[in-house]
Design a protein around this motif. Structure first.
Motif, PDB file in Angstrom:
ATOM      1  N   HIS A  95      41.519  38.759  41.928  1.00 29.27           N
ATOM      2  CA  HIS A  95      41.085  38.794  40.523  1.00 29.27           C
ATOM      3  C   HIS A  95      40.431  40.132  40.175  1.00 29.27           C
ATOM      4  N   GLY A  96      40.659  41.141  41.010  1.00 33.64           N
ATOM      5  CA  GLY A  96      39.987  42.415  40.798  1.00 33.64           C
ATOM      6  C   GLY A  96      38.486  42.345  40.991  1.00 33.64           C
ATOM      7  N   GLY A  97      38.014  41.223  41.532  1.00 36.82           N
ATOM      8  CA  GLY A  97      36.579  40.993  41.684  1.00 36.82           C
ATOM      9  C   GLY A  97      35.948  40.322  40.481  1.00 36.82           C
ATOM     10  N   GLN A  98      36.680  40.292  39.357  1.00 35.94           N
ATOM     11  CA  GLN A  98      36.249  39.713  38.072  1.00 35.94           C
ATOM     12  C   GLN A  98      35.124  40.478  37.397  1.00 35.94           C
ATOM     13  N   CYS A  99      34.187  40.999  38.154  1.00 33.05           N
ATOM     14  CA  CYS A  99      33.118  41.827  37.590  1.00 33.05           C
ATOM     15  C   CYS A  99      33.006  43.105  38.419  1.00 33.05           C
ATOM     16  N   LYS A 100      33.078  44.257  37.735  1.00 32.03           N
ATOM     17  CA  LYS A 100      33.079  45.532  38.446  1.00 32.03           C
ATOM     18  C   LYS A 100      32.203  46.535  37.699  1.00 32.03           C
ATOM     19  N   PRO A 101      31.168  47.047  38.314  1.00 27.80           N
ATOM     20  CA  PRO A 101      30.373  48.101  37.677  1.00 27.80           C
ATOM     21  C   PRO A 101      31.225  49.349  37.465  1.00 27.80           C
ATOM     22  N   PRO A 102      31.032  50.062  36.363  1.00 25.80           N
ATOM     23  CA  PRO A 102      31.798  51.301  36.151  1.00 25.80           C
ATOM     24  C   PRO A 102      31.627  52.280  37.303  1.00 25.80           C
ATOM     25  N   PHE A 103      32.751  52.841  37.737  1.00 20.01           N
ATOM     26  CA  PHE A 103      32.801  53.876  38.780  1.00 20.01           C
ATOM     27  C   PHE A 103      32.437  53.367  40.177  1.00 20.01           C
ATOM     28  N   LEU A 104      32.216  52.066  40.330  1.00 21.35           N
ATOM     29  CA  LEU A 104      31.895  51.499  41.629  1.00 21.35           C
ATOM     30  C   LEU A 104      32.908  50.412  41.984  1.00 21.35           C
ATOM     31  N   ARG A 105      32.955  50.035  43.252  1.00 20.14           N
ATOM     32  CA  ARG A 105      33.807  48.932  43.669  1.00 20.14           C
ATOM     33  C   ARG A 105      33.235  47.607  43.212  1.00 20.14           C
ATOM     34  N   ALA A 106      34.118  46.646  43.026  1.00 14.75           N
ATOM     35  CA  ALA A 106      33.659  45.295  42.722  1.00 14.75           C
ATOM     36  C   ALA A 106      32.847  44.775  43.906  1.00 14.75           C
ATOM     37  N   PRO A 107      31.678  44.200  43.672  1.00 15.66           N
ATOM     38  CA  PRO A 107      30.828  43.775  44.785  1.00 15.66           C
ATOM     39  C   PRO A 107      31.342  42.549  45.531  1.00 15.66           C
ATOM     40  N   ILE A 108      32.158  41.716  44.864  1.00 21.17           N
ATOM     41  CA  ILE A 108      32.646  40.494  45.504  1.00 21.17           C
ATOM     42  C   ILE A 108      34.167  40.488  45.484  1.00 21.17           C
ATOM     43  N   LEU A 109      34.766  40.594  46.656  1.00 23.33           N
ATOM     44  CA  LEU A 109      36.222  40.552  46.791  1.00 23.33           C
ATOM     45  C   LEU A 109      36.574  39.645  47.971  1.00 23.33           C
ATOM     46  N   PRO A 110      37.457  38.643  47.771  1.00 24.70           N
ATOM     47  CA  PRO A 110      37.765  37.691  48.841  1.00 24.70           C
ATOM     48  C   PRO A 110      38.846  38.195  49.802  1.00 24.70           C
ATOM     49  N   VAL A 111      38.717  39.461  50.211  1.00 26.06           N
ATOM     50  CA  VAL A 111      39.655  40.054  51.161  1.00 26.06           C
ATOM     51  C   VAL A 111      38.872  40.822  52.218  1.00 26.06           C
ATOM     52  N   HIS A 112      39.479  40.948  53.385  1.00 30.87           N
ATOM     53  CA  HIS A 112      38.853  41.730  54.452  1.00 30.87           C
ATOM     54  C   HIS A 112      38.913  43.213  54.125  1.00 30.87           C
ATOM     55  N   ASN A 113      40.089  43.674  53.648  1.00 38.46           N
ATOM     56  CA  ASN A 113      40.268  45.078  53.313  1.00 38.46           C
ATOM     57  C   ASN A 113      39.865  45.301  51.857  1.00 38.46           C
ATOM     58  N   LYS A 114      38.700  45.886  51.638  1.00 35.75           N
ATOM     59  CA  LYS A 114      38.147  46.021  50.291  1.00 35.75           C
ATOM     60  C   LYS A 114      38.900  47.048  49.446  1.00 35.75           C
ATOM     61  N   LYS A 115      39.834  47.791  50.069  1.00 36.49           N
ATOM     62  CA  LYS A 115      40.678  48.691  49.284  1.00 36.49           C
ATOM     63  C   LYS A 115      41.668  47.916  48.423  1.00 36.49           C
ATOM     64  N   TYR A 116      41.921  46.678  48.808  1.00 35.85           N
ATOM     65  CA  TYR A 116      42.922  45.878  48.106  1.00 35.85           C
ATOM     66  C   TYR A 116      42.281  45.089  46.965  1.00 35.85           C
ATOM     67  N   ALA A 117      41.745  45.819  46.007  1.00 33.18           N
ATOM     68  CA  ALA A 117      41.033  45.179  44.903  1.00 33.18           C
ATOM     69  C   ALA A 117      41.955  44.890  43.730  1.00 33.18           C
ATOM     70  N   GLN A 118      42.638  45.914  43.231  1.00 28.03           N
ATOM     71  CA  GLN A 118      43.492  45.750  42.068  1.00 28.03           C
ATOM     72  C   GLN A 118      44.405  46.952  41.936  1.00 28.03           C
ATOM     73  N   GLY A 119      45.518  46.733  41.224  1.00 29.99           N
ATOM     74  CA  GLY A 119      46.395  47.832  40.864  1.00 29.99           C
ATOM     75  C   GLY A 119      47.343  48.268  41.962  1.00 29.99           C
ATOM     76  N   GLU A 120      47.928  49.448  41.759  1.00 37.22           N
ATOM     77  CA  GLU A 120      48.962  49.987  42.644  1.00 37.22           C
ATOM     78  C   GLU A 120      48.333  50.781  43.786  1.00 37.22           C
ATOM     79  N   ILE A 121      48.767  50.480  45.009  1.00 45.63           N
ATOM     80  CA  ILE A 121      48.208  51.107  46.204  1.00 45.63           C
ATOM     81  C   ILE A 121      49.352  51.545  47.115  1.00 45.63           C
ATOM     82  N   ASP A 122      49.435  52.830  47.385  1.00 41.57           N
ATOM     83  CA  ASP A 122      50.433  53.363  48.306  1.00 41.57           C
ATOM     84  C   ASP A 122      49.934  53.144  49.732  1.00 41.57           C
ATOM     85  N   LEU A 123      50.664  52.346  50.501  1.00 41.69           N
ATOM     86  CA  LEU A 123      50.233  52.037  51.866  1.00 41.69           C
ATOM     87  C   LEU A 123      50.670  53.091  52.870  1.00 41.69           C
ATOM     88  N   GLN A 124      51.285  54.172  52.395  1.00 45.44           N
ATOM     89  CA  GLN A 124      51.591  55.356  53.209  1.00 45.44           C
ATOM     90  C   GLN A 124      52.603  55.095  54.318  1.00 45.44           C
TER      91      GLN A 124
END
Length: 280
Positions: free
Chosen positions: A218-247
């Protein structure tokens, strides 16, 4: 006295701003839908699919935690896009008891379907309490299939030259990725659906190259500007929202969810994603 009046006015202003912010996060942003448009380059895509649209809808969470008429209204807006493909990436209900099955039926009367295909995978909430109640998943699956959604459970299906692969939920008792990934054919135009993006870090991919569409956070549902969402139900906190190149030839897209576990959002609007298919 002047100082006391100044402090009183300041305190009232602070309270007023807090109330406005609270009302916004509770009554405005949770229902402020955004249609996010993205290009989707797909390797081996047939010429006749160039420019076709694929819509991703995720985490509708039909239940008692918010007014699910918002989902119905959102579906009606989404139908105007007349998408060629529609994919659902899990968490169709927020299960508490059997009431959710009736609520889901009401919502599914308005479900968005693709002109070519309508496909989905289950999420953890579709498995009920502790993500382990098979009868809940079976009931949700039956309702979805009757409504025209083809569910992929560690399986794949080709539609007019687009091969859609789908993993059962990572936290469910039916997560068997090898069953699907051992059949991976790199010569096809593939996209893959999995509810939980943490699956991307498992050693199960068998050289897969292409798009991975997920939800769950859910993108964390609440996200402070310019900071990561404080609550994310994933181990890898990079996987918050949007497009991510896994390289490594994979591109992950994490949808911010249409529904909510709790009716509160800040700086993370509910999302429906509209991809335009392109050749690489």
């Amino acid at each position: 006295m002047k100082r006391r009046k100044f402090l009183k006015k300041g305190f009232r202003g602070f309270l007023g701003a807090g109330l406005l912010a609270g009302l916004y996060t509770w009554q405005v942003e949770p229902f402020w839908l955004e249609f996010v448009k993205r290009k989707m380059p797909v390797k081996n895509l047939p010429n006749h699919l160039i420019g076709k649209t694929l819509m991703q809808i995720s985490d509708i969470h039909v239940g008692n935690m918010f007014d699910y008429n918002f989902i119905i209204e959102s579906f009606k807006k989404a139908q105007k896009y007349n998408p060629d493909f529609v994919v659902y990436t899990g968490d169709f209900i927020n299960y508490e008891d059997e009431m959710q099955f009736g609520q889901l039926d009401i919502v599914l009367k308005h479900i968005v379907k693709g002109k070519t295909a309508t496909v989905g995978v289950l999420g953890n909430h579709d498995y009920g309490e502790n993500w382990s109640e098979q009868h809940v998943a079976d009931q949700v699956s039956e309702q979805l299939e009757k409504s025209g959604v083809t569910l992929l459970k560690n399986s794949q299906q080709s539609y007019n030259g687009l091969n859609i692969m789908g993993l059962d939920d990572y936290w469910s008792p039916n997560f068997v990725p090898e069953k699907l990934m051992n059949q991976y054919d790199a010569t096809k135009a593939n996209i893959l659906l999995c509810h939980n993006p943490d699956v991307c870090d498992l050693d199960v991919w068998n050289g897969y190259k292409g798009w991975v569409l997920s939800g769950h956070t859910h993108g964390g549902q609440c996200k402070p500007p310019f900071l990561r969402a404080p609550i994310l139900p994933v181990h890898n906190k990079k996987y918050a929202q949007g497009e991510i190149d896994l390289q490594d030839g994979r591109t992950l897209y994490v949808n911010r969810a249409l529904g909510h576990l709790y009716q509160v959002r800040f700086n993370v609007r509910p999302e429906i994603t509209v991809f335009e298919l392109q050749q690489v």
